[in-house]
Design a protein around this motif. Structure first.
Motif, short mmCIF file in Angstrom:
data_model
loop_
_atom_site.label_atom_id
_atom_site.label_comp_id
_atom_site.label_asym_id
_atom_site.label_seq_id
_atom_site.Cartn_x
_atom_site.Cartn_y
_atom_site.Cartn_z
N LEU A 43 0.63 -0.99 -0.02
CA LEU A 43 -0.01 -0.05 -0.12
C LEU A 43 1.28 1.00 0.10
CD1 LEU A 43 -2.46 -0.72 2.33
CD2 LEU A 43 -2.09 -1.55 0.19
N VAL A 44 0.12 2.01 -0.02
CA VAL A 44 0.96 3.43 -0.66
C VAL A 44 0.48 4.61 0.57
CG1 VAL A 44 1.78 3.12 -2.94
CG2 VAL A 44 -0.63 4.10 -2.67
N ALA A 60 -11.94 3.29 -4.24
CA ALA A 60 -11.79 2.78 -4.93
C ALA A 60 -10.41 1.44 -4.61
CB ALA A 60 -11.04 3.76 -6.00
N SER A 61 -9.67 1.81 -3.41
CA SER A 61 -9.39 0.63 -2.26
C SER A 61 -9.61 -0.07 -1.49
CB SER A 61 -8.41 0.79 -1.60
OG SER A 61 -6.81 0.34 -1.35
N SER A 62 -9.43 -1.93 -2.34
CA SER A 62 -9.76 -3.22 -2.08
C SER A 62 -9.03 -3.83 -0.29
CB SER A 62 -10.23 -4.13 -3.04
OG SER A 62 -8.92 -4.19 -2.97
N GLU A 86 -2.43 1.30 -4.89
CA GLU A 86 -1.45 2.34 -5.89
C GLU A 86 -2.72 2.24 -6.68
OE1 GLU A 86 3.36 3.72 -7.75
OE2 GLU A 86 2.95 1.73 -6.66
N ALA A 87 -2.86 1.87 -7.46
CA ALA A 87 -3.90 2.21 -8.64
C ALA A 87 -4.70 2.79 -7.77
CB ALA A 87 -4.08 0.77 -9.30
N ALA A 88 -5.11 2.45 -7.23
CA ALA A 88 -6.92 3.18 -6.86
C ALA A 88 -6.06 4.68 -6.46
CB ALA A 88 -7.02 2.30 -4.99
N LEU A 89 -5.39 5.03 -6.21
CA LEU A 89 -4.39 6.44 -6.19
C LEU A 89 -4.22 6.69 -6.95
CD1 LEU A 89 -4.15 8.96 -4.04
CD2 LEU A 89 -1.53 7.81 -3.69
N ALA A 90 -3.96 6.35 -8.18
CA ALA A 90 -3.55 6.67 -9.42
C ALA A 90 -5.29 7.48 -10.75
CB ALA A 90 -3.34 6.23 -10.45
#
Length: 218
Positions: A43-44, A60-62, A86-90
């Motif tokens: 996680l970020v 967006a983050s599971s 990271e993908a959720a943050l993007a």
């Protein structure tokens, strides 16, 4: 229920791998565990600051975790940010960029609305001061109201009692003003006198001022 990750004030080492000192850790059975051992290292970190970005990244983050740090002065843990995928943050950042102008306009409208609400409330607070203390100079009543009701100040005017113009809350605001401006209270504090003793010393002066203001000015 949120996963909670702690940003420690003191050096901590992982109870499992002994890695440390840890910038972040979880507590498992009251023992610190690093993010690697807790399977959260992918996680970020998203620091607090943008409500829209935080909300969208969280949605967006599971998997996500709340990062907290202990505030010694307030004696409580306070949120510092989130750990998200990271993908959720993007995706959240892209969504925020897409409607940034619309959100900026909404913030401007909200700021204007809140400013108008603050003016109305300050006027009502000052009017209640003058109702309770008709001998108080109007300019002073306005000054007390503005100070007590400043948004984000945490003062008595922003409490539930203050917002409802409770007599006790309004009187407390007036007493505080008199204490600081019409007595030697601040001087006593600067001289090292304990707060409770200083309050006791100036109580009679405050009561005298409030009594004089309880009667209409002539």
């Amino acid at each position: 229920m949120d996963l909670v990750v702690i940003e420690p004030l003191k050096q901590r080492h992982c109870a499992e791998c002994r890695q440390g000192p840890l910038p972040l850790h979880l507590l498992e059975f009251n023992a610190p565990v690093c993010l690697d051992c807790a399977d959260l290292a992918h996680l970020v970190y998203l620091p607090r600051g943008s409500a829209a970005l935080t909300r969208r990244a969280r949605e967006a983050s599971s998997l996500c975790a709340v990062v907290v740090r202990f505030n010694r002065r307030r004696k409580r843990y306070e949120r510092q940010g989130l750990l998200v995928e990271e993908a959720a943050l993007a995706r959240a950042e892209s969504a925020c960029l897409a409607d940034a102008d619309a959100r900026a306009r909404r913030r401007e409208r909200d700021a204007v609305r809140r400013a108008a609400e603050d003016v109305r409330f300050t006027t009502s607070f000052a009017a209640e001061i003058l109702r309770l203390f008709p001998g108080c100079p109007p300019a002073r009543a306005r000054e007390v109201a503005e100070h007590a009701s400043a948004r984000g100040s945490g003062r008595v005017g922003r409490t539930a009692a203050g917002r409802s113009l409770d007599e006790g809350a309004v009187t407390a605001a007036v007493r505080a003003s008199v204490r600081h401006l019409d007595t030697e209270y601040d001087t006593l504090l600067m001289a090292g006198v304990a707060r409770y003793e200083a309050r006791a010393r100036v109580a009679a002066v405050i009561d005298g001022v409030l009594a004089s203001w309880s009667c209409p000015a002539h």
